[in-house]
Design a protein around this motif. Structure first.
Motif, PDB file in Angstrom:
ATOM      1  N   LYS A  46      12.640  35.621 -26.248  1.00 51.29           N
ATOM      2  CA  LYS A  46      13.974  35.642 -26.844  1.00 51.29           C
ATOM      3  C   LYS A  46      14.545  34.233 -27.021  1.00 51.29           C
ATOM      4  CE  LYS A  46      18.597  37.520 -26.255  1.00 51.29           C
ATOM      5  NZ  LYS A  46      19.441  38.435 -25.486  1.00 51.29           N
ATOM      6  N   TYR A  47      14.305  33.343 -26.078  1.00 53.69           N
ATOM      7  CA  TYR A  47      14.898  32.009 -26.101  1.00 53.69           C
ATOM      8  C   TYR A  47      13.891  30.919 -26.495  1.00 53.69           C
ATOM      9  CZ  TYR A  47      18.466  34.569 -23.600  1.00 53.69           C
ATOM     10  OH  TYR A  47      19.413  35.503 -23.251  1.00 53.69           O
ATOM     11  N   GLN A 101      16.858  20.064 -26.735  1.00 52.51           N
ATOM     12  CA  GLN A 101      18.046  20.732 -26.230  1.00 52.51           C
ATOM     13  C   GLN A 101      17.643  22.038 -25.551  1.00 52.51           C
ATOM     14  OE1 GLN A 101      21.134  21.331 -29.109  1.00 52.51           O
ATOM     15  NE2 GLN A 101      22.271  22.710 -27.798  1.00 52.51           N
ATOM     16  N   LEU A 102      18.246  22.303 -24.410  1.00 55.42           N
ATOM     17  CA  LEU A 102      17.975  23.540 -23.677  1.00 55.42           C
ATOM     18  C   LEU A 102      18.731  24.698 -24.321  1.00 55.42           C
ATOM     19  CD1 LEU A 102      18.295  22.079 -20.089  1.00 55.42           C
ATOM     20  CD2 LEU A 102      16.183  22.836 -21.187  1.00 55.42           C
ATOM     21  N   PRO A 103      18.154  25.904 -24.278  1.00 55.50           N
ATOM     22  CA  PRO A 103      18.856  27.060 -24.837  1.00 55.50           C
ATOM     23  C   PRO A 103      20.080  27.420 -23.996  1.00 55.50           C
ATOM     24  CG  PRO A 103      16.805  27.742 -23.814  1.00 55.50           C
ATOM     25  CD  PRO A 103      16.837  26.252 -23.763  1.00 55.50           C
ATOM     26  N   SER A 104      20.960  28.188 -24.575  1.00 50.61           N
ATOM     27  CA  SER A 104      22.226  28.554 -23.929  1.00 50.61           C
ATOM     28  C   SER A 104      22.043  29.367 -22.648  1.00 50.61           C
ATOM     29  CB  SER A 104      23.101  29.336 -24.901  1.00 50.61           C
ATOM     30  OG  SER A 104      22.442  30.530 -25.287  1.00 50.61           O
ATOM     31  N   CYS A 105      20.887  29.976 -22.469  1.00 52.37           N
ATOM     32  CA  CYS A 105      20.659  30.778 -21.258  1.00 52.37           C
ATOM     33  C   CYS A 105      20.484  29.895 -20.016  1.00 52.37           C
ATOM     34  CB  CYS A 105      19.450  31.690 -21.437  1.00 52.37           C
ATOM     35  SG  CYS A 105      17.890  30.818 -21.596  1.00 52.37           S
ATOM     36  N   ILE A 106      20.265  28.613 -20.206  1.00 49.01           N
ATOM     37  CA  ILE A 106      20.115  27.695 -19.075  1.00 49.01           C
ATOM     38  C   ILE A 106      21.506  27.166 -18.720  1.00 49.01           C
ATOM     39  CG2 ILE A 106      19.000  25.599 -18.221  1.00 49.01           C
ATOM     40  CD1 ILE A 106      17.115  28.001 -18.783  1.00 49.01           C
ATOM     41  N   THR A 107      22.040  27.720 -17.654  1.00 51.25           N
ATOM     42  CA  THR A 107      23.389  27.403 -17.203  1.00 51.25           C
ATOM     43  C   THR A 107      23.358  26.238 -16.208  1.00 51.25           C
ATOM     44  OG1 THR A 107      23.160  29.153 -15.565  1.00 51.25           O
ATOM     45  CG2 THR A 107      24.253  29.740 -17.636  1.00 51.25           C
ATOM     46  N   PRO A 108      24.496  25.614 -15.925  1.00 50.48           N
ATOM     47  CA  PRO A 108      24.524  24.415 -15.080  1.00 50.48           C
ATOM     48  C   PRO A 108      23.911  24.569 -13.686  1.00 50.48           C
ATOM     49  CG  PRO A 108      26.616  24.679 -16.200  1.00 50.48           C
ATOM     50  CD  PRO A 108      25.805  25.912 -16.492  1.00 50.48           C
ATOM     51  N   GLU A 109      23.937  25.750 -13.122  1.00 52.23           N
ATOM     52  CA  GLU A 109      23.365  25.906 -11.771  1.00 52.23           C
ATOM     53  C   GLU A 109      21.841  25.881 -11.766  1.00 52.23           C
ATOM     54  OE1 GLU A 109      23.911  30.114 -13.285  1.00 52.23           O
ATOM     55  OE2 GLU A 109      25.177  28.348 -13.263  1.00 52.23           O
ATOM     56  N   ILE A 110      21.210  26.002 -12.920  1.00 54.62           N
ATOM     57  CA  ILE A 110      19.748  25.939 -13.010  1.00 54.62           C
ATOM     58  C   ILE A 110      19.347  24.477 -13.083  1.00 54.62           C
ATOM     59  CG2 ILE A 110      17.723  26.553 -14.375  1.00 54.62           C
ATOM     60  CD1 ILE A 110      19.349  29.038 -15.319  1.00 54.62           C
ATOM     61  N   LEU A 137      10.581  29.288 -22.905  1.00 52.49           N
ATOM     62  CA  LEU A 137      11.554  28.492 -23.641  1.00 52.49           C
ATOM     63  C   LEU A 137      10.886  27.505 -24.596  1.00 52.49           C
ATOM     64  CD1 LEU A 137      13.918  27.659 -20.639  1.00 52.49           C
ATOM     65  CD2 LEU A 137      14.049  29.602 -22.217  1.00 52.49           C
ATOM     66  N   PHE A 138       9.782  26.904 -24.144  1.00 48.94           N
ATOM     67  CA  PHE A 138       9.078  25.894 -24.930  1.00 48.94           C
ATOM     68  C   PHE A 138       7.578  26.071 -24.777  1.00 48.94           C
ATOM     69  CE2 PHE A 138      13.002  23.920 -23.330  1.00 48.94           C
ATOM     70  CZ  PHE A 138      13.632  23.595 -24.523  1.00 48.94           C
TER      71      PHE A 138
END
Length: 149
Positions: A46-47, A101-110, A137-138
């Motif tokens: 998906k990402y 750029q990281l996808p939006s699913c990667i939030t700051p706590e990761i 992701l990649f």
């Protein structure tokens, strides 16, 4: 015989097969509950970023990548965790080392992502494991496109 009669007959055959699987749990075949709680990794796209894959001119790479995913699925998470990182194992990489750029699913706590080898020549694919699902992701089709080695 009309199409309706054939489809009714086919439906009866299918429901008969389904009933025999339910009555005889020793018959092989996946059950939804088994898939959701399985030891085997499931792979999600998906990402997936097209950053590195869009310029890949080597279809053999994607063939070997699919074979690798199938092999990883057979191993299961326990065996993957025991395996060497340049074999079928997994290693971590800090997110700040990722170039695109990281996808939006990667939030700051990761803070880290997981790295697998996409095929035998050590080109990686990078993602994150959530339960038994590994979100890819990649996929690095050219060394250095996603992170410096």
């Amino acid at each position: 015989m009309s199409k309706t009669s054939r489809s009714k007959k086919k439906s009866k055959k299918q429901s008969g097969k389904e009933q025999s699987i339910i009555k005889n749990p020793q018959k092989k075949g996946p059950h939804k509950e088994d898939l959701l709680h399985a030891e085997a990794p499931l792979f999600g796209f998906k990402y997936l970023s097209r950053h590195s894959i869009k310029d890949c001119k080597d279809p053999h790479f994607f063939y070997t990548f699919l074979i690798r995913l199938q092999q990883l699925s057979e191993l299961g998470w326990t065996e993957i965790r025991k395996s060497h990182r340049h074999s079928f194992g997994i290693e971590s990489i800090p997110i700040e080392k990722i170039k695109p750029q990281l996808p939006s699913c990667i939030t700051p706590e990761i803070k880290e992502l997981d790295v697998f080898r996409a095929n035998g020549d050590n080109r990686p694919f990078i993602g994150i494991q959530v339960h038994n699902v590994f979100q890819i992701l990649f996929i690095e089709t050219c060394f250095g496109d996603i992170y410096d080695h």
